[in-house]
Design a protein around this motif. Structure first.
Motif, PDB file in Angstrom:
ATOM      1  N   LEU A  17     -60.107  34.172  35.945  1.00  0.00           N
ATOM      2  CA  LEU A  17     -58.940  33.827  37.483  1.00  0.00           C
ATOM      3  C   LEU A  17     -57.910  34.431  36.795  1.00  0.00           C
ATOM      4  O   LEU A  17     -57.548  33.543  35.954  1.00  0.00           O
ATOM      5  N   ILE A  18     -57.181  35.196  37.140  1.00  0.00           N
ATOM      6  CA  ILE A  18     -55.954  35.755  36.396  1.00  0.00           C
ATOM      7  C   ILE A  18     -54.744  35.804  37.904  1.00  0.00           C
ATOM      8  O   ILE A  18     -55.223  36.653  39.510  1.00  0.00           O
ATOM      9  N   PRO A  19     -54.274  34.553  37.912  1.00  0.00           N
ATOM     10  CA  PRO A  19     -53.176  35.330  39.696  1.00  0.00           C
ATOM     11  C   PRO A  19     -52.740  36.038  39.571  1.00  0.00           C
ATOM     12  O   PRO A  19     -51.811  37.243  38.196  1.00  0.00           O
ATOM     13  N   ASP A  20     -52.273  36.981  40.702  1.00  0.00           N
ATOM     14  CA  ASP A  20     -51.508  38.055  41.097  1.00  0.00           C
ATOM     15  C   ASP A  20     -49.859  37.530  40.799  1.00  0.00           C
ATOM     16  O   ASP A  20     -50.317  37.163  42.308  1.00  0.00           O
ATOM     17  N   ARG A  21     -49.388  37.917  40.215  1.00  0.00           N
ATOM     18  CA  ARG A  21     -47.702  37.155  40.364  1.00  0.00           C
ATOM     19  C   ARG A  21     -47.322  38.248  41.743  1.00  0.00           C
ATOM     20  O   ARG A  21     -47.306  39.521  41.640  1.00  0.00           O
ATOM     21  N   ARG A  22     -45.984  37.954  41.650  1.00  0.00           N
ATOM     22  CA  ARG A  22     -44.867  38.983  42.386  1.00  0.00           C
ATOM     23  C   ARG A  22     -44.435  39.984  41.827  1.00  0.00           C
ATOM     24  O   ARG A  22     -43.829  39.980  40.664  1.00  0.00           O
ATOM     25  N   GLY A  23     -44.127  41.495  41.998  1.00  0.00           N
ATOM     26  CA  GLY A  23     -43.993  42.588  41.732  1.00  0.00           C
ATOM     27  C   GLY A  23     -43.626  43.680  42.070  1.00  0.00           C
ATOM     28  O   GLY A  23     -42.551  43.300  43.328  1.00  0.00           O
ATOM     29  N   ASN A  24     -43.124  45.295  41.980  1.00  0.00           N
ATOM     30  CA  ASN A  24     -42.629  45.728  42.743  1.00  0.00           C
ATOM     31  C   ASN A  24     -43.728  45.829  43.622  1.00  0.00           C
ATOM     32  O   ASN A  24     -43.412  47.063  44.208  1.00  0.00           O
ATOM     33  N   ASN A  25     -44.690  45.555  43.995  1.00  0.00           N
ATOM     34  CA  ASN A  25     -45.698  45.814  44.756  1.00  0.00           C
ATOM     35  C   ASN A  25     -46.494  47.641  44.432  1.00  0.00           C
ATOM     36  O   ASN A  25     -46.637  47.941  45.805  1.00  0.00           O
ATOM     37  N   ARG A  26     -46.356  48.092  43.050  1.00  0.00           N
ATOM     38  CA  ARG A  26     -47.086  48.892  43.530  1.00  0.00           C
ATOM     39  C   ARG A  26     -48.903  48.558  42.976  1.00  0.00           C
ATOM     40  O   ARG A  26     -49.543  49.296  43.763  1.00  0.00           O
ATOM     41  N   ILE A  27     -49.106  47.387  42.480  1.00  0.00           N
ATOM     42  CA  ILE A  27     -50.052  47.538  42.745  1.00  0.00           C
ATOM     43  C   ILE A  27     -51.498  48.161  42.266  1.00  0.00           C
ATOM     44  O   ILE A  27     -52.116  48.160  42.047  1.00  0.00           O
ATOM     45  N   ASP A  28     -50.786  49.249  41.037  1.00  0.00           N
ATOM     46  CA  ASP A  28     -51.669  50.022  40.104  1.00  0.00           C
ATOM     47  C   ASP A  28     -53.309  49.787  40.392  1.00  0.00           C
ATOM     48  O   ASP A  28     -54.429  50.079  40.167  1.00  0.00           O
ATOM     49  N   SER A  29     -52.848  48.525  39.407  1.00  0.00           N
ATOM     50  CA  SER A  29     -54.084  47.933  38.502  1.00  0.00           C
ATOM     51  C   SER A  29     -55.363  47.390  39.977  1.00  0.00           C
ATOM     52  O   SER A  29     -56.450  47.841  39.750  1.00  0.00           O
ATOM     53  N   LEU A  30     -54.750  46.816  40.700  1.00  0.00           N
ATOM     54  CA  LEU A  30     -55.495  46.309  41.751  1.00  0.00           C
ATOM     55  C   LEU A  30     -55.611  47.221  42.802  1.00  0.00           C
ATOM     56  O   LEU A  30     -57.192  47.024  43.112  1.00  0.00           O
ATOM     57  N   LEU A  31     -55.777  48.488  42.749  1.00  0.00           N
ATOM     58  CA  LEU A  31     -55.711  49.018  43.455  1.00  0.00           C
ATOM     59  C   LEU A  31     -56.997  49.603  42.961  1.00  0.00           C
ATOM     60  O   LEU A  31     -58.612  50.817  43.084  1.00  0.00           O
ATOM     61  N   ASN A  32     -57.085  50.341  41.574  1.00  0.00           N
ATOM     62  CA  ASN A  32     -57.735  50.920  40.524  1.00  0.00           C
ATOM     63  C   ASN A  32     -58.722  49.891  40.612  1.00  0.00           C
ATOM     64  O   ASN A  32     -60.070  50.238  40.665  1.00  0.00           O
ATOM     65  N   ILE A  33     -59.171  48.348  40.617  1.00  0.00           N
ATOM     66  CA  ILE A  33     -60.351  47.398  41.054  1.00  0.00           C
ATOM     67  C   ILE A  33     -61.505  47.886  41.859  1.00  0.00           C
ATOM     68  O   ILE A  33     -62.468  47.454  41.973  1.00  0.00           O
ATOM     69  N   VAL A  34     -60.978  47.964  43.174  1.00  0.00           N
ATOM     70  CA  VAL A  34     -61.649  48.080  44.407  1.00  0.00           C
ATOM     71  C   VAL A  34     -61.857  49.471  44.244  1.00  0.00           C
ATOM     72  O   VAL A  34     -63.285  49.277  44.388  1.00  0.00           O
ATOM     73  N   ARG A  35     -61.435  50.718  43.268  1.00  0.00           N
ATOM     74  CA  ARG A  35     -62.043  51.496  43.048  1.00  0.00           C
ATOM     75  C   ARG A  35     -62.919  51.963  42.222  1.00  0.00           C
ATOM     76  O   ARG A  35     -63.615  52.919  41.735  1.00  0.00           O
ATOM     77  N   ASP A  36     -62.992  50.826  40.844  1.00  0.00           N
ATOM     78  CA  ASP A  36     -63.602  50.955  39.872  1.00  0.00           C
ATOM     79  C   ASP A  36     -62.688  49.815  38.823  1.00  0.00           C
ATOM     80  O   ASP A  36     -62.222  49.391  38.448  1.00  0.00           O
ATOM     81  N   PRO A  37     -64.537  48.900  39.213  1.00  0.00           N
ATOM     82  CA  PRO A  37     -64.434  47.662  38.810  1.00  0.00           C
ATOM     83  C   PRO A  37     -63.867  46.942  37.576  1.00  0.00           C
ATOM     84  O   PRO A  37     -63.674  45.758  36.684  1.00  0.00           O
ATOM     85  N   ARG A  38     -64.409  48.324  36.799  1.00  0.00           N
ATOM     86  CA  ARG A  38     -64.005  47.443  34.627  1.00  0.00           C
ATOM     87  C   ARG A  38     -63.178  47.442  34.149  1.00  0.00           C
ATOM     88  O   ARG A  38     -61.823  48.712  34.705  1.00  0.00           O
ATOM     89  N   LEU A  39     -62.768  46.704  33.583  1.00  0.00           N
ATOM     90  CA  LEU A  39     -61.643  46.445  33.046  1.00  0.00           C
ATOM     91  C   LEU A  39     -61.579  46.181  31.484  1.00  0.00           C
ATOM     92  O   LEU A  39     -62.737  45.971  31.263  1.00  0.00           O
ATOM     93  N   ALA A  40     -60.003  45.857  31.442  1.00  0.00           N
ATOM     94  CA  ALA A  40     -60.536  45.134  29.436  1.00  0.00           C
ATOM     95  C   ALA A  40     -59.121  44.247  29.299  1.00  0.00           C
ATOM     96  O   ALA A  40     -58.052  44.609  30.352  1.00  0.00           O
ATOM     97  N   LEU A  41     -58.590  43.540  29.062  1.00  0.00           N
ATOM     98  CA  LEU A  41     -57.669  42.380  28.627  1.00  0.00           C
ATOM     99  C   LEU A  41     -57.484  42.829  27.504  1.00  0.00           C
ATOM    100  O   LEU A  41     -58.549  41.992  26.320  1.00  0.00           O
ATOM    101  N   LEU A  42     -56.782  42.630  27.250  1.00  0.00           N
ATOM    102  CA  LEU A  42     -55.730  42.560  25.276  1.00  0.00           C
ATOM    103  C   LEU A  42     -54.901  40.541  25.637  1.00  0.00           C
ATOM    104  O   LEU A  42     -53.958  40.776  25.858  1.00  0.00           O
ATOM    105  N   VAL A  43     -55.524  40.281  24.999  1.00  0.00           N
ATOM    106  CA  VAL A  43     -54.919  38.333  25.004  1.00  0.00           C
ATOM    107  C   VAL A  43     -54.312  37.881  23.728  1.00  0.00           C
ATOM    108  O   VAL A  43     -54.548  38.177  22.607  1.00  0.00           O
TER     109      VAL A  43
END
Length: 201
Positions: free
Chosen positions: A73-99
């Motif tokens: 689980l990754i919390p979504d902190r305050r930002g610019n409210n573009r929410i590009d990544s979250l909008l993408n997830i709603v439409r396509d759940p695939r993702l990748a992380l570089l930790v």
């Protein structure tokens, strides 16, 4: 010369090393979990109808919470409210992380699928300064493997001697002005430190 054929590309690079295959698993091993829990920073990559997105995520170590060996689980902190990544997830759940972990040259790559939650029970442990994130990204892990150290060694990313003086490069305001000529870069830069300090959480 362009390469647009899989077979031709593989000929150029040869066989895959045994360790490169062995290191990929479908869950967090204890060693991989240790890297996740020590990390204060990752890059989240998503895809949507408008294209691809890669966005930084950062917080104190442990902010990428391990719910179990297959779930993060990754919390979504305050930002610019573009929410590009979250909008993408709603439409396509695939993702990748570089930790990434400061001072550690190996990075951890995680592929999976995400869902956005507003569940108070899931989000409460991610509160900072009494502020609970509005949403969290729950990630179902599908593949995990570490990336060898070569890229970070070549880049000298963690080498203090390789750091650039901030003033040698355009400020945030100057970058905005380069995109929109009428933008007041000076006013933006003057207000920025205070705005960041009061809107981190």
């Amino acid at each position: 010369m362009w390469i647009d054929d899989e077979a031709a590309l593989k000929v150029l690079y040869g066989s895959v090393g045994e360790a490169s295959i062995a290191k990929e698993v479908r869950h967090l091993t204890p060693a991989y979990r240790a890297l996740v829990e020590a990390s204060p920073f990752c890059v989240l990559s998503t895809a949507g109808p408008e294209g691809l997105d890669a966005t930084p995520r950062g917080d104190p170590p442990g902010f990428i919470r391990v719910l179990d060996e297959r779930t993060l689980l990754i919390p979504d902190r305050r930002g610019n409210n573009r929410i590009d990544s979250l909008l993408n997830i709603v439409r396509d759940p695939r993702l990748a992380l570089l930790v990434m972990v400061p001072g550690v040259a190996e990075t951890l790559r995680i592929n999976g699928r995400g869902r956005i939650t507003t569940d108070p029970a899931l989000l409460a442990p991610s509160a900072i300064d009494g502020k609970v994130p509005v949403t969290g990204l729950v990630i179902e892990v599908e593949a995990v493997y570490f990336q060898c150290s070569r890229a970070l060694i070549r880049s000298r990313l963690w080498d203090p001697a390789a750091q650039q003086p901030r003033g040698a490069l355009p400020s945030a305001g100057q970058m905005l002005k380069s995109a929109k000529e009428s933008f007041d870069a000076e006013a933006y830069d003057q207000a920025l430190p205070g705005r960041v300090a009061t809107t981190l959480y």
